[in-house]
Design a protein around this motif. Structure first.
Motif, short mmCIF file in Angstrom:
data_model
loop_
_atom_site.label_atom_id
_atom_site.label_comp_id
_atom_site.label_asym_id
_atom_site.label_seq_id
_atom_site.Cartn_x
_atom_site.Cartn_y
_atom_site.Cartn_z
N TRP A 11 4.82 -10.06 4.80
CA TRP A 11 3.41 -10.45 4.76
C TRP A 11 2.84 -10.51 6.16
CZ3 TRP A 11 0.75 -14.92 6.47
CH2 TRP A 11 -0.55 -15.05 5.98
N ALA A 12 1.63 -9.99 6.32
CA ALA A 12 0.92 -10.07 7.59
C ALA A 12 -0.54 -10.41 7.28
CB ALA A 12 1.00 -8.76 8.35
N GLY A 60 -8.61 -0.92 2.06
CA GLY A 60 -7.39 -0.33 1.50
C GLY A 60 -7.46 1.17 1.35
N CYS A 61 -8.50 1.79 1.90
CA CYS A 61 -8.67 3.23 1.80
C CYS A 61 -9.52 3.71 2.97
CB CYS A 61 -9.36 3.58 0.48
SG CYS A 61 -9.86 5.30 0.35
N PHE A 71 -3.91 2.62 0.96
CA PHE A 71 -2.89 1.63 1.27
C PHE A 71 -2.15 1.32 -0.03
CE2 PHE A 71 -1.64 -2.85 1.19
CZ PHE A 71 -0.77 -2.87 2.26
N TYR A 72 -0.84 1.46 0.00
CA TYR A 72 -0.04 1.15 -1.18
C TYR A 72 0.67 -0.17 -0.94
CZ TYR A 72 -1.09 5.87 -2.58
OH TYR A 72 -1.77 7.01 -2.93
N GLY A 73 0.16 -1.20 -1.52
CA GLY A 73 0.71 -2.53 -1.35
C GLY A 73 -0.26 -3.55 -1.92
N TYR A 74 -0.05 -4.79 -1.60
CA TYR A 74 -0.87 -5.88 -2.11
C TYR A 74 -1.82 -6.35 -1.02
CZ TYR A 74 -2.14 -10.46 -3.95
OH TYR A 74 -2.84 -11.54 -4.38
N ILE A 75 -3.09 -6.43 -1.35
CA ILE A 75 -4.09 -6.96 -0.43
C ILE A 75 -4.68 -8.20 -1.07
CG2 ILE A 75 -6.31 -6.57 0.69
CD1 ILE A 75 -5.67 -3.60 0.73
N GLY A 76 -4.60 -9.30 -0.39
CA GLY A 76 -5.20 -10.50 -0.94
C GLY A 76 -4.64 -11.73 -0.27
N PHE A 101 2.93 -17.28 1.28
CA PHE A 101 3.63 -15.99 1.31
C PHE A 101 5.02 -16.11 1.94
CE2 PHE A 101 -0.88 -15.34 1.11
CZ PHE A 101 -0.99 -14.44 0.07
N GLY A 102 5.51 -17.33 2.05
CA GLY A 102 6.88 -17.54 2.53
C GLY A 102 7.05 -17.52 4.03
#
Length: 105
Positions: A11-12, A60-61, A71-76, A101-102
């Motif tokens: 996570w970033a 994301g694009c 972008f292939y991943g989770y944004i949020g 997010f740990g």
């Protein structure tokens, strides 16, 4: 920056602010609550899109020579404000969310 590495499955937190000053220096980029750099984007890109209310913002694009790069991943979570957050506000938000997010440090 092109030299920054994105670590897979980690996570970033990224933030971009624009202060509506109509100057390229009005755009600031942050990673994990820290200012990355003041980047001169006078050649186009995000700044040009912000000069007009009729151009949408893509998240994301991006279009690159007629091709869309996704972008292939989770944004949020995603938040949009009507004003530019300060560096202190961005840092505080990062620290208030990272545990979700740990991120411990």
């Amino acid at each position: 920056k092109e030299t920054d590495n994105v670590v897979l499955n980690t996570w970033a937190f990224y933030a971009i602010t624009y202060d509506a000053s109509e100057a390229v220096t009005g755009v600031s980029f942050y990673k994990d609550g820290v200012a990355v750099a003041d980047t001169d984007i006078s050649g186009g890109g995000a700044y040009v899109a912000m000069e007009s209310n009729s151009i949408g913002i893509d998240i994301g694009c991006r279009e690159n020579g007629g091709k869309e790069n996704f972008f292939y991943g989770y944004i949020g979570p995603l938040q949009v404000y009507r004003y530019a957050l300060t560096s202190a506000q961005i840092r505080a938000y990062y620290h208030s969310q990272k545990w979700l997010f740990g991120v411990i440090s």
